[in-house]
Design an enzyme around this catalytic site. Sequence first.
Site, PDB file in Angstrom:
ATOM      1  N   ARG A 161      68.697  77.255  48.108  1.00  0.00           N
ATOM      2  CA  ARG A 161      67.661  76.656  47.258  1.00  0.00           C
ATOM      3  C   ARG A 161      68.225  75.620  46.288  1.00  0.00           C
ATOM      4  NH1 ARG A 161      66.046  78.800  50.816  1.00  0.00           N
ATOM      5  NH2 ARG A 161      64.441  80.420  51.041  1.00  0.00           N
ATOM      6  N   SER A 239      57.283  81.077  44.964  1.00  0.00           N
ATOM      7  CA  SER A 239      58.239  82.040  44.413  1.00  0.00           C
ATOM      8  C   SER A 239      58.810  81.493  43.107  1.00  0.00           C
ATOM      9  CB  SER A 239      59.370  82.290  45.415  1.00  0.00           C
ATOM     10  OG  SER A 239      58.859  82.868  46.595  1.00  0.00           O
ATOM     11  N   GLU A 343      63.001  79.218  40.141  1.00  0.00           N
ATOM     12  CA  GLU A 343      63.075  78.298  41.270  1.00  0.00           C
ATOM     13  C   GLU A 343      62.360  76.978  40.983  1.00  0.00           C
ATOM     14  OE1 GLU A 343      61.898  78.238  46.017  1.00  0.00           O
ATOM     15  OE2 GLU A 343      62.585  80.085  45.098  1.00  0.00           O
TER      16      GLU A 343
END
Length: 351
Positions: A161, A239, A343
């Site tokens: 990520r 998320s 995130e």
Amino acid sequence: MQGVRLAPYTTLRLGGPAKAFATARTDEEIVRLVADADRAGEPVLVLGGGSNLVIADEGFDGLVVHVATTGVRVTEDGDRVLVTAAAGEDWDALVRRCVAEGWSGVECLSGIPGLVGSTPIQNVGAYGQDVSQTIRSVRVYDRRRAEVLELPAERCGFSYRHSAFKAALDRYVVLDVTYALERSPLSGPIGYAELANRLGVSDGDRVPLEQARQAVLELRRGKGMVLDPDDPDTCSAGSFFTNPVLTAEQAAELELRAPGYPRWRMPDGTVKVPAAWLIEHAGFPKGYRRGPVRISTKHTLALTHPGGRGGPDERATAADLLALAIEVRDGVEAKFGVRLVNEPVMVGLSL
């Protein structure tokens, strides 16, 4: 334009006004707008689909460049199909086309909201795939050097990520992305247990592309992760926390606090832990509410703004969402000694 509200441009439906706002429909417009602002010393926010973004209630005190470029170019490279898509192209529409054309490699990334330009920044991934597996190159405007560059995948700094673009959000502006896909009617090897179970196959098996896509969409809908105006749980940034990756020592310490906790052992010796499990077992179940914001009723990783899509729920502020995020982060750390990392990109906010 001045004073444009940014909330409608985000999936969370949160965020104050922009000092200045412009829509760019060509690469040349993007470069000109950003370069002019840089020369004037004006802050710049490049805005795509707004699906991975939390903007402060005060808004953005600078120029917001809304990317609306379009175009997909397809070429051949041996047994690979090279698909080059403009940053402003809708990501799921591109995945849908790849599946229909028999181009394998991104089918498990179905249903992810946002635009193509955001995919390399976040190294978007789900259900055993991420874009670093297929990206051949990324064309960017380098604000530091004031020139357009073509960066091969090995220069993109991809990790879980993360990427060189995310590490330097104020330097690179993505213009287009080239993906190298396999010409095949079958998906890549299924490597995610939840998806394999839904498909009724074993780890490593391959299935028809459309079958993989539909299974992923079903799983995501069940978690409120496919945008739906009738589902308030989808008024989120997806998320909100990444799955923590622990060193062997950190993993051993967590074992003392939570014997038998779920984990994935990584090839480099680290251990990845599901953030959703940590959140729920720290006392934050699905539907946990703090005023007008809550944890999704379907998935503990998503923080939602139910009032953002209308209905009886009270409209929230970015400060409300931030307070919930801090409560969850601090609660997990107090219980397990693991600090969760957000995130989404935070604009004018810090967690």
